[in-house]
Design a protein around this motif. Sequence first.
Motif, PDB file in Angstrom:
ATOM      1  N   LEU A   6       0.811  -1.216   0.000  1.00  0.00           N
ATOM      2  CA  LEU A   6       0.000   0.000   0.000  1.00  0.00           C
ATOM      3  C   LEU A   6       0.845   1.266   0.000  1.00  0.00           C
ATOM      4  O   LEU A   6       0.417   2.297  -0.469  1.00  0.00           O
ATOM      5  CB  LEU A   6      -0.935   0.000   1.216  1.00  0.00           C
ATOM      6  CG  LEU A   6      -2.036  -1.061   1.128  1.00  0.00           C
ATOM      7  CD1 LEU A   6      -2.901  -1.038   2.374  1.00  0.00           C
ATOM      8  CD2 LEU A   6      -2.894  -0.827  -0.102  1.00  0.00           C
ATOM      9  N   ASP A   7       2.030   1.169   0.571  1.00  0.00           N
ATOM     10  CA  ASP A   7       2.890   2.364   0.580  1.00  0.00           C
ATOM     11  C   ASP A   7       3.848   2.306  -0.609  1.00  0.00           C
ATOM     12  O   ASP A   7       5.056   2.220  -0.466  1.00  0.00           O
ATOM     13  CB  ASP A   7       3.649   2.488   1.903  1.00  0.00           C
ATOM     14  CG  ASP A   7       4.345   1.205   2.268  1.00  0.00           C
ATOM     15  OD1 ASP A   7       5.120   1.219   3.210  1.00  0.00           O
ATOM     16  OD2 ASP A   7       4.107   0.186   1.570  1.00  0.00           O
ATOM     17  N   LEU A   8       3.277   2.385  -1.794  1.00  0.00           N
ATOM     18  CA  LEU A   8       4.072   2.261  -3.014  1.00  0.00           C
ATOM     19  C   LEU A   8       4.913   3.490  -3.301  1.00  0.00           C
ATOM     20  O   LEU A   8       6.045   3.398  -3.748  1.00  0.00           O
ATOM     21  CB  LEU A   8       3.119   2.036  -4.193  1.00  0.00           C
ATOM     22  CG  LEU A   8       3.069   0.642  -4.787  1.00  0.00           C
ATOM     23  CD1 LEU A   8       2.006   0.579  -5.846  1.00  0.00           C
ATOM     24  CD2 LEU A   8       4.414   0.265  -5.358  1.00  0.00           C
ATOM     25  N   SER A   9       4.343   4.629  -3.084  1.00  0.00           N
ATOM     26  CA  SER A   9       5.010   5.850  -3.534  1.00  0.00           C
ATOM     27  C   SER A   9       5.555   6.647  -2.362  1.00  0.00           C
ATOM     28  O   SER A   9       4.821   7.319  -1.648  1.00  0.00           O
ATOM     29  CB  SER A   9       4.009   6.714  -4.290  1.00  0.00           C
ATOM     30  OG  SER A   9       2.862   6.860  -3.497  1.00  0.00           O
ATOM     31  N   GLU A 161      -6.528  12.202 -17.945  1.00  0.00           N
ATOM     32  CA  GLU A 161      -5.754  13.175 -17.152  1.00  0.00           C
ATOM     33  C   GLU A 161      -5.604  12.706 -15.716  1.00  0.00           C
ATOM     34  O   GLU A 161      -4.501  12.695 -15.158  1.00  0.00           O
ATOM     35  CB  GLU A 161      -6.478  14.524 -17.136  1.00  0.00           C
ATOM     36  CG  GLU A 161      -6.416  15.292 -18.420  1.00  0.00           C
ATOM     37  CD  GLU A 161      -7.345  16.487 -18.369  1.00  0.00           C
ATOM     38  OE1 GLU A 161      -7.355  17.230 -19.371  1.00  0.00           O
ATOM     39  OE2 GLU A 161      -8.066  16.670 -17.375  1.00  0.00           O
ATOM     40  N   ALA A 162      -6.726  12.303 -15.145  1.00  0.00           N
ATOM     41  CA  ALA A 162      -6.702  11.903 -13.732  1.00  0.00           C
ATOM     42  C   ALA A 162      -5.842  10.653 -13.529  1.00  0.00           C
ATOM     43  O   ALA A 162      -5.039  10.588 -12.586  1.00  0.00           O
ATOM     44  CB  ALA A 162      -8.132  11.654 -13.258  1.00  0.00           C
ATOM     45  N   VAL A 163      -5.990   9.693 -14.419  1.00  0.00           N
ATOM     46  CA  VAL A 163      -5.235   8.443 -14.267  1.00  0.00           C
ATOM     47  C   VAL A 163      -3.740   8.690 -14.473  1.00  0.00           C
ATOM     48  O   VAL A 163      -2.898   8.166 -13.721  1.00  0.00           O
ATOM     49  CB  VAL A 163      -5.758   7.380 -15.259  1.00  0.00           C
ATOM     50  CG1 VAL A 163      -4.859   6.154 -15.257  1.00  0.00           C
ATOM     51  CG2 VAL A 163      -7.171   6.976 -14.900  1.00  0.00           C
ATOM     52  N   VAL A 164      -3.400   9.500 -15.478  1.00  0.00           N
ATOM     53  CA  VAL A 164      -1.981   9.787 -15.737  1.00  0.00           C
ATOM     54  C   VAL A 164      -1.362  10.498 -14.537  1.00  0.00           C
ATOM     55  O   VAL A 164      -0.256  10.156 -14.093  1.00  0.00           O
ATOM     56  CB  VAL A 164      -1.834  10.629 -17.024  1.00  0.00           C
ATOM     57  CG1 VAL A 164      -0.443  11.234 -17.122  1.00  0.00           C
ATOM     58  CG2 VAL A 164      -2.113   9.781 -18.250  1.00  0.00           C
ATOM     59  N   ASP A 170       2.255   9.945 -10.245  1.00  0.00           N
ATOM     60  CA  ASP A 170       2.247   9.605  -8.816  1.00  0.00           C
ATOM     61  C   ASP A 170       1.908  10.807  -7.932  1.00  0.00           C
ATOM     62  O   ASP A 170       2.569  11.062  -6.924  1.00  0.00           O
ATOM     63  CB  ASP A 170       3.616   9.021  -8.420  1.00  0.00           C
ATOM     64  CG  ASP A 170       3.517   8.263  -7.111  1.00  0.00           C
ATOM     65  OD1 ASP A 170       2.415   7.782  -6.778  1.00  0.00           O
ATOM     66  OD2 ASP A 170       4.543   8.171  -6.404  1.00  0.00           O
ATOM     67  N   MET A 171       0.893  11.539  -8.333  1.00  0.00           N
ATOM     68  CA  MET A 171       0.475  12.684  -7.528  1.00  0.00           C
ATOM     69  C   MET A 171      -0.644  12.259  -6.583  1.00  0.00           C
ATOM     70  O   MET A 171      -1.393  11.321  -6.861  1.00  0.00           O
ATOM     71  CB  MET A 171      -0.022  13.820  -8.438  1.00  0.00           C
ATOM     72  CG  MET A 171       1.051  14.352  -9.368  1.00  0.00           C
ATOM     73  SD  MET A 171       0.448  15.685 -10.418  1.00  0.00           S
ATOM     74  CE  MET A 171       0.834  17.078  -9.390  1.00  0.00           C
ATOM     75  N   SER A 172      -0.752  13.000  -5.476  1.00  0.00           N
ATOM     76  CA  SER A 172      -1.807  12.696  -4.507  1.00  0.00           C
ATOM     77  C   SER A 172      -3.145  13.250  -5.010  1.00  0.00           C
ATOM     78  O   SER A 172      -3.191  14.056  -5.945  1.00  0.00           O
ATOM     79  CB  SER A 172      -1.466  13.334  -3.164  1.00  0.00           C
ATOM     80  OG  SER A 172      -1.528  14.736  -3.282  1.00  0.00           O
TER      81      SER A 172
ATOM     82  N   SER B  49       3.108  -1.302 -12.989  1.00  0.00           N
ATOM     83  CA  SER B  49       3.621  -1.189 -14.360  1.00  0.00           C
ATOM     84  C   SER B  49       3.584   0.260 -14.837  1.00  0.00           C
ATOM     85  O   SER B  49       4.520   0.745 -15.487  1.00  0.00           O
ATOM     86  CB  SER B  49       2.773  -2.028 -15.304  1.00  0.00           C
ATOM     87  OG  SER B  49       3.016  -3.378 -15.085  1.00  0.00           O
ATOM     88  N   MET B  50       2.510   0.928 -14.500  1.00  0.00           N
ATOM     89  CA  MET B  50       2.404   2.330 -14.948  1.00  0.00           C
ATOM     90  C   MET B  50       3.430   3.216 -14.255  1.00  0.00           C
ATOM     91  O   MET B  50       4.002   4.124 -14.856  1.00  0.00           O
ATOM     92  CB  MET B  50       0.986   2.848 -14.712  1.00  0.00           C
ATOM     93  CG  MET B  50      -0.026   2.191 -15.634  1.00  0.00           C
ATOM     94  SD  MET B  50      -1.723   2.642 -15.258  1.00  0.00           S
ATOM     95  CE  MET B  50      -1.826   4.241 -15.987  1.00  0.00           C
TER      96      MET B  50
END
Lengths: 220, 220
Positions: A6-9, A161-164, A170-172, B49-50
């Motif tokens: 869960l703490d990927l980023s 946009e949101a997914v990218v 990797d934005m919050s 992956s992304m």
Amino acid sequence: MAASILDLSPERTAEVAEAADLRLVQSLREGSEWAYEELLSRFQQPVYALALRLLGDSSEAADVVQEVFLKVFRNVGSFRGQSSLKTWVYRITVNEAHNARRWFFRHRRHEAEPDLAAEETRDWRETIPDGSRSPFDVAFDREQHVMIEAALDRINPIFREAVVLRDIADMSYEEIAEVLGITLGTVKSRILRGRGSLREELEGSLRSSRLLRLAPTTAE
Amino acid sequence: MSCANPLEMVSSLLDGGMTPREQKKALTHLNSCRSCNARFQSAYQLRRSMLEMDDPLIPEALAGRLRVLASHERERRLRRASLSALMRHWGSWVWLCFDNMMRPRALPIAGGVISALLLVGVWLPALASNQSSDDVPLATWGYIGPSPLDVRATGGAGNAVVELTIDERGRVVDYTVTSGAMTPELGGMILFSRFNPATLFGRPTSGKLVYRLSQVSVIG
């Protein structure tokens, strides 16, 4: 396993980033050569990547990147530090991409140009083999990424946009809300629907190849 | 927790958008539900992956254009900082324009001036020596001299200076005594004398002659 991923980023501490941003902005206002270099080195690559993913056209993305930096340089005096510098720059990028997409669909959607830029700009580092991974892994990942990029291109630009911003940049959620100028609830909704659309597109592509098998197992 | 809305649950779990209690319930559910667990694993792999996707490299040409843009914008900001900087900028701009304009013309202009000077230097002595000393002056008066044969004194006289008006035929049409005494005989002698007339452009013309009479002896 689910709990451990869960703490990927990992995120930078907000205070350090904010102080660095303010120092950079102040130096930009004073016309420091270092600050201009620093701004370009920090943002030119991610801004180009974001613009290219939002537009899907390298020449359009190049135009947008130039417009973005022109606006950043000229309006840095009005930056108040209410959001992070990254959020501010990304917001300009998204707005410029919107404008470019509108213009593109009005004027140039029927034109077709050979895309030579990617080939021309292959970096020498790309030609050096990566010894840490097998050629199969590299090819597998590359194929996956190509499919994901293609699937992203096919989904609704609003959701894209949101997914990218969430899954690639990797934005919050809060940062995405600032960049897109929407509420947190809308961000959540767009990400959810965008991921759903992306999943459907990928499932359609993978039905035949089964490339994106998510839990690879070894042969017994 | 049930499988009522698995997409939302998976998305929230991936993005850390749950309270600890909700998260614990979701993880418990994932451990018991194979379908949701597979969906979560799939979403996780996709997101990973992304995140691992390489950003497309910015074209070298675009990076160069951005550096030029940054340089121009920095100069623009600096010259707006003060009046002296603005004046310095305009001064250097004018000098640059002048330099750019003159640089390609400097060699032809210098060559032309030097050629002209050499040409004039060669031709000037030739032009000056072209005038001969015995040439007839055009716009000058010719010589007026008395005709000795026509001077006939009829009486004695002291020293006298007379101004004679002589026509184009050499005859005296008038006279004025400027100094000395004049006898009637001497006046008659002057009026009946003949002179060589003056010439203008080589042709006889009228003129004035100042004439001194001294020790005139009367003959006969």
